[in-house]
Design an enzyme around this catalytic site. Structure first.
Site, short mmCIF file in Angstrom:
data_model
loop_
_atom_site.label_atom_id
_atom_site.label_comp_id
_atom_site.label_asym_id
_atom_site.label_seq_id
_atom_site.Cartn_x
_atom_site.Cartn_y
_atom_site.Cartn_z
N GLU A 93 40.59 31.69 43.33
CA GLU A 93 40.11 30.65 42.42
C GLU A 93 41.07 30.47 41.25
O GLU A 93 41.67 31.42 40.78
CB GLU A 93 38.71 31.01 41.92
CG GLU A 93 37.73 31.08 43.08
CD GLU A 93 36.29 31.41 42.70
OE1 GLU A 93 35.42 31.13 43.51
OE2 GLU A 93 36.05 31.95 41.60
N CYS A 106 44.05 29.13 34.27
CA CYS A 106 43.89 30.55 34.56
C CYS A 106 44.19 30.74 36.05
O CYS A 106 43.47 30.21 36.89
CB CYS A 106 42.45 30.92 34.22
SG CYS A 106 42.03 32.61 34.53
N CYS A 113 40.92 42.44 44.07
CA CYS A 113 41.62 43.32 43.13
C CYS A 113 41.38 44.76 43.53
O CYS A 113 40.33 45.11 44.05
CB CYS A 113 41.10 43.08 41.71
SG CYS A 113 42.08 43.93 40.45
N CYS A 117 37.44 47.54 37.80
CA CYS A 117 36.90 47.66 36.44
C CYS A 117 35.39 47.45 36.53
O CYS A 117 34.92 46.57 37.27
CB CYS A 117 37.54 46.64 35.51
SG CYS A 117 39.32 46.90 35.35
N CYS A 120 33.67 43.76 36.11
CA CYS A 120 34.37 42.57 36.60
C CYS A 120 33.92 42.24 38.03
O CYS A 120 33.95 43.11 38.91
CB CYS A 120 35.88 42.81 36.57
SG CYS A 120 36.82 41.43 37.26
N CYS A 338 35.67 34.19 32.56
CA CYS A 338 36.38 35.45 32.78
C CYS A 338 35.53 36.42 33.57
O CYS A 338 34.38 36.68 33.21
CB CYS A 338 36.59 36.15 31.44
SG CYS A 338 37.98 35.61 30.56
N1 SAH Z 1 43.68 42.26 35.99
C1 SAH Z 1 44.04 41.56 34.80
C2 SAH Z 1 43.63 40.10 34.74
C3 SAH Z 1 42.27 39.72 35.22
S1 SAH Z 1 40.84 39.53 34.24
C4 SAH Z 1 43.52 42.29 33.59
O1 SAH Z 1 42.77 43.25 33.75
O2 SAH Z 1 43.89 41.93 32.48
C5 SAH Z 1 41.12 38.70 32.75
C6 SAH Z 1 40.26 39.27 31.63
O3 SAH Z 1 38.85 39.07 31.83
C7 SAH Z 1 40.45 40.76 31.49
O4 SAH Z 1 40.60 41.10 30.14
C8 SAH Z 1 39.16 41.29 32.06
O5 SAH Z 1 38.91 42.60 31.64
C9 SAH Z 1 38.17 40.27 31.55
N2 SAH Z 1 36.88 40.32 32.26
C10 SAH Z 1 36.66 40.76 33.50
N3 SAH Z 1 35.35 40.65 33.82
C11 SAH Z 1 34.74 40.13 32.76
C12 SAH Z 1 33.39 39.74 32.49
N4 SAH Z 1 32.44 39.86 33.42
N5 SAH Z 1 33.12 39.21 31.28
C13 SAH Z 1 34.10 39.03 30.37
N6 SAH Z 1 35.38 39.37 30.56
C14 SAH Z 1 35.72 39.91 31.75
#
Ligand code: SAH
Length: 365
Positions: A93, A106, A113, A117, A120, A338
């Site tokens: 996406e 974005c 991935c 985390c 996420c 995000c």
């Molecule tokens: N892998 C990369 C980029 C992907 S996510 C990274 O970790 O930076 C982009 C951002 O969104 C990251 O800072 C991630 O931690 C954040 N993110 C992921 N899930 C989220 C959520 N459910 N709510 C808010 N931010 C989130």
């Protein structure tokens, strides 16, 4: 016939090598890039300042091939999300966020991935491989096609879609080179940002070959908490991560800063005490802090903090002399915010099955 090379996979040095390896002049790369990126001409036969012979050879050996849009959704707030089918058949996406004259795209860099985390959605569905450079810049191309109708183009790119860009290093560096190259997308290096969960050796490697902007997903002020939220921290703890960050930012111009991302999770990392600890940690780092209130997804187990505690967190950082911005949520009604991107991934890790079992969701439901 041998499979044709996708010219969207090459940045400028790569294209120059492509031509010179075949016995042609390397400056053909410039001509071809101008045709494709500036004039939208992807058919070699339309590149009229190349000789007929060269056009024929190019058509036999190469293509400019784009990923396909499999779905498009638009939020009333203007945010657009595309589901893009890439060369392997997987879907990822990308999200366009128009905001006061800026068009921020974005982009995704991987199918799913590997990092998992804890907060996420992308991490929950597992991993099925890297995107190619063409798959990544194809996302910019597709967004530009739509924006062109209103006389606009993508002004900012953030690698904050699906995937960990620094675990797909070569393809991502080539894609960011094309985004910043005047012969391709010509976006300022301040406006192309790679976001990483903290792959320390790759941050050092990036410092050697690029001056793209860098964002780091910190999310916690100490290793104990970060180990839980960002499991990669067990491999590359905060002290090593911040040392790599300092080195990276010192290689950039004096007026440039890093971005530290901090997703606020209610009752987990959002207290004023956490903010104070974070301020102490980041005071020596040339950075600004981006606060992202958690975007929920089904069975995530986390909640978004209320406005008051978000403001108290931000104020604590600002009072401590740090630049802390609050990221307003956009596109959450179309699952485009995000951490909400999921695409369609054929999981090779069985993580999705474990997650669904834990969440009490029958697979295939
Ligand atoms: N892998 C990369 C980029 C992907 S996510 C990274 O970790 O930076 C982009 C951002 O969104 C990251 O800072 C991630 O931690 C954040 N993110 C992921 N899930 C989220 C959520 N459910 N709510 C808010 N931010 C989130």
């Amino acid at each position: 016939m041998a499979e044709r090379v996708n010219l969207f996979d090459h940045d400028r040095p790569g294209l120059e090598a492509f031509f010179s390896d075949a016995g042609h002049k390397p400056f053909r790369a410039r001509q071809v890039m101008k045709w494709a990126y500036h004039r939208g001409m992807r058919d070699p036969h339309g590149m009229t300042d190349l000789s007929k012979g060269l056009r024929g050879w190019l058509d036999d050996t190469a293509v400019f091939s784009l990923p396909e849009v499999s779905a498009r959704r638009q939020s009333p707030d203007g945010t657009v999300k595309w589901v893009v089918r890439v060369a392997t058949g997987d879907c990822v996406e990308s999200v366009l966020i128009p905001d006061r004259g800026r068009n921020t795209l974005c982009v995704s860099s991987q199918v799913g991935c590997m990092l998992d985390c804890s907060f996420c959605a992308t991490g929950k569905q597992g991993f099925n491989g890297n995107l190619s450079t063409a798959d990544i810049i194809g996302q910019v191309w597709l967004a530009n096609e739509e924006l062109r109708e209103r006389g606009e183009s993508v002004s900012n790119v953030v690698f904050m879609g699906m995937g960990e860009p620094l675990l797909n290093f070569d393809a991502v560096v080539r894609a960011s080179n094309l985004m910043m190259d005047d012969l391709a997308f010509g976006i300022s290096k301040r406006r192309v940002t790679i976001s990483t969960a903290g792959v320390v050796p790759a941050i050092h490697a990036l410092a050697e070959c690029s001056d793209v902007s860098l964002a780091v997903s910190l999310h916690a002020p100490n290793d104990e908490l970060r180990n839980v939220l960002v499991p990669l921290n067990r491999k590359y703890p905060i002290a090593e991560l911040l040392a790599a960050c300092n080195r990276y930012v010192q290689g950039l111009g004096e007026r440039r800063v890093l971005t530290m991302e901090y997703t606020l999770l209610k009752g987990v990392n959002d207290s004023v005490g956490h903010a104070r600890e974070l301020a102490g940690l980041l005071r020596p780092v040339r950075c600004k802090i981006n606060l992202i209130p958690f975007n929920p997804f089904p069975a995530s187990g986390y909640r978004r903090p209320g406005g008051e505690s978000v403001r108290a967190f931000q104020k604590t950082l600002i009072d401590a002399g740090l630049a802390a911005m609050l990221r307003t949520t956009r596109g959450d009604d179309i699952d485009a915010a995000c951490g909400q991107l999921t695409g369609r991934v054929v999981d090779r890790t069985r993580r999705q099955a474990r997650y669904l079992a834990r969440a009490g969701v029958a697979q295939g439901a």
